[in-house]
Design an enzyme around this catalytic site. Structure first.
Site, PDB file in Angstrom:
ATOM      1  N   LYS A 148     -47.406 -53.837  31.910  1.00 14.36           N
ATOM      2  CA  LYS A 148     -46.058 -53.608  31.355  1.00 14.36           C
ATOM      3  C   LYS A 148     -45.319 -54.933  31.207  1.00 14.36           C
ATOM      4  CE  LYS A 148     -45.088 -49.119  33.541  1.00 14.36           C
ATOM      5  NZ  LYS A 148     -44.217 -48.461  34.517  1.00 14.36           N
ATOM      6  N   LYS A 204     -38.341 -40.506  34.707  1.00 18.60           N
ATOM      7  CA  LYS A 204     -37.863 -40.637  36.086  1.00 18.60           C
ATOM      8  C   LYS A 204     -36.971 -41.867  36.217  1.00 18.60           C
ATOM      9  CE  LYS A 204     -39.492 -41.423  40.772  1.00 18.60           C
ATOM     10  NZ  LYS A 204     -40.599 -41.405  41.724  1.00 18.60           N
ATOM     11  N   ARG A 227     -46.225 -38.316  38.732  1.00 20.97           N
ATOM     12  CA  ARG A 227     -47.355 -37.413  38.462  1.00 20.97           C
ATOM     13  C   ARG A 227     -47.282 -36.139  39.283  1.00 20.97           C
ATOM     14  NH1 ARG A 227     -48.244 -42.135  40.665  1.00 20.97           N
ATOM     15  NH2 ARG A 227     -49.195 -42.373  42.719  1.00 20.97           N
TER      16      ARG A 227
END
Ligand code: F6P
Length: 563
Positions: free
Chosen positions: A527, A214, A287
């Site tokens: 992350k 995405k 999701r």
């Protein structure tokens, strides 16, 4: 009190009359499924619902009429229908990202219309869908060839999270609908083992990669995409299929790489021709994206008509959720039941147990859907939540689970609500002599849900001649709640219905808890730290010294053991 759709703050569920009522019902709650069934011959009929092709039996839930009435009142007091309508109409209910939430627009028919900021998004959706279908047709027919002119035999989807779990799960679930001679594989993990093993045995000349992301900024996916690009070019060069140099490499990448993303500028920066990129929109959560171009590998595998059936199934469930009175609205009822179990009966986990081997990745798919959506400690207005949220979803296909963890569900000290899912018609019917093995399989489904609901008393155990000293070990308490979901067959449409069912269950719970179910800030810190720690792992002493003592020690262990 009913909430307004765009209201700044959610209704605190604990301030509602229904919450008090549920609390009162829960204190001293003494479920008695044996007694309830015996006293009420209409229970099964009253608590069995249909939604699309799904039959959903909630009669073995820990639910009586008083609880059901209070749960429906709770839905009313927190404004479930208003927020549902706000979602379907494109309001920006994903407040922390300032976005509309419109995965449901991805499955609207072409003649529908839905305006976001004055722009009808349905033609855009169908324009991209048409391009994905045309691309898939070319790959399936052999018209799309690699750089050597050979047809594509393997499609490798590179993506992670929502850009992987949906395509993998659906590819597995719809195995009987796949085109022979064309295989899909999936690379997600940044563990180089994943790429190494997935690429094993493949011929670069007949392999096509779909880079699905995405954001097109995900470390795992971009790293794996670069690994695959090197593998492709090295393989083609060493086979003499292409020359050295940027021009030949660019031509090869154009024939062997396509991309799916909302960030088409980053796709171009990566070196993938924008003509070979399929877009989607920021109002589709990762999701919730299997029904966008993220499903391109699935379209290649099962073809446009079957994918259209899949979208049709999702839309049918959307319409059920959008238009059905809450008293018969399956996603709403199942979501409210989960609130009852989680907030009033102390359940911390929820098992999903498909009695359908092809759904073996469905629990993993649901883990992202449910836990990334509702694993939150703040509400959509930024205030702390006032209740427990987000159960742990988990599961394995039956009957494998029976021989592993069902012991705890049957006799353990924890309450584990479980959804059992099965279809009447097996995709691969087989007989063991005269025995239809699917019937043997389904007998296990029915036996397990019955045992969980009704248990086995000490007297029944004794009546079997059991020695008194082990009677207690062989007693089953019963009153362990299950929902039974059945469909005629696992068609693309039924799979779409199942996915949308759980999307809307998740939504319902999020609304009660006051959660923005569509952001996922909780994955960001790890992350960021990975980027910061990465130089330390590679040997940068300054970066190492900035870590905590435990992390330093782990890095030191790694560096002293790495050959
Ligand atoms: O893990 C967080 C997340 O953002 C998921 O929500 C998403 O599905 C996944 O990463 C992959 O993101 P992307 O499709 O942008 O690569």
């Amino acid at each position: 009190m009913t909430a307004r759709p765009g209201s700044a703050s959610p209704v605190d569920p604990r301030t509602t009359t229904a919450w008090d009522r549920l609390g009162a019902l829960a204190s001293g709650f003494d479920p008695d499924l044996r007694g309830w069934f015996a006293a009420d011959p209409g229970r099964v009929e009253r608590l069995t619902f249909t939604a699309g092709d799904l039959l959903v039996d909630l009669s073995k839930s820990l639910l009586d009429q008083d609880v059901l009435t209070a749960l429906l009142a709770l839905a009313d007091e927190v404004g479930l229908t208003a927020r549902r309508d706000a979602m379907f109409s494109g309001e920006r209910i994903n407040v922390t990202e300032g976005r509309a939430v419109l995965h449901t627009a991805l499955r609207l028919p072409a003649d529908a219309s839905l305006e976001v900021d004055g722009h009808d998004v349905v033609p855009d959706v169908h324009e991209v869908l048409g391009r994905v279908y045309d691309f898939a047709d070319q790959v399936r027919s052999g018209a799309w060839t690699g750089v050597t002119g050979e047809r594509i035999r393997t499609v490798v989807n590179i993506g992670i999270g929502g850009s992987d779990l949906g395509p993998v799960m659906a590819y597995e679930a719809l195995a009987p609908y796949r085109l022979d001679g064309l295989e899909c594989r999936f690379i997600s993990n940044i563990d180089p083992t994943d790429a190494a093993l997935t690429l094993q045995g493949l011929d670069p000349a007949t392999t096509l990669f779909i880079v699905s992301s995405k954001t097109f900024g995900t470390l795992e996916t971009l790293t794996n995409a670069r690994l695959c690009r090197s593998w492709l070019l090295d393989g083609l060069r060493s086979a003499g299929a292409i020359q050295d140099g940027d021009t030949a490499a660019g031509e090869a990448v154009a024939k062997h790489f396509v991309a799916v993303s909302t960030a088409l500028d980053k796709v171009a920066d990566f070196g993938i021709d924008p003509a070979n990129a399929f877009g989607f929109w920021d109002w589709v959560g990762g999701r919730y994206s299997i029904d966008s171009a993220i499903g391109t590998s699935l379209v290649v595998a099962i073809g446009r008509d079957n994918f259209a059936g899949f979208l049709g199934g999702m839309h049918a469930m959307d319409e059920h959720f959008r238009t059905t009175d809450l008293a018969a609205n399956v996603p709403a009822l199942m979501g409210l039941l989960n609130v009852w179990y989680t907030n009033f009966l102390g359940a911390e986990t929820h098992a999903v147990l498909p009695y359908a081997q092809l759904l073996h990745r469905f629990p993993a798919y649901l883990q992202q859907l449910t836990m990334e959506s509702n694993g939150k400690g703040v509400r959509w207005d930024g205030a702390p939540v006032t209740t427990e949220t987000g159960e742990v979803f988990w599961g394995e296909p039956g009957t494998n689970g029976q021989h592993a963890f069902y012991q705890l569900i049957h006799q353990g000290t924890r309450l584990v609500p479980a959804d059992f899912i099965a279809v009447a018609n097996p995709p691969y019917p087989l007989k063991d002599g005269d025995v239809d093995v699917h019937e043997l399989f389904l007998a296990n489904f029915f036996a397990q849900t019955r045992a969980l609901a009704f248990g086995k008393t000490a007297d029944e155990v004794r009546a079997e001649g059991t020695a008194e000293e082990i009677v207690s070990a062989r007693v089953f308490s019963g009153n362990r709640p299950t929902a039974s979901i059945m469909a005629p067959s696992l068609t693309p449409s039924v799979l779409g219905q199942l996915i949308a069912l759980y999307e809307h269950i998740t939504f319902t719970q999020g609304v009660v808890w006051g959660i923005d179910s569509f952001d996922q800030w909780g994955v960001e810190l790890g992350k960021q730290l990975a980027q910061q720690i990465s130089p330390a792992v590679a040997g940068d002493a300054t970066a190492r010294d900035q870590q905590d003592a435990s992390t330093q020690a782990l890095i030191d262990y790694y560096r002293s053991h790495r050959r």
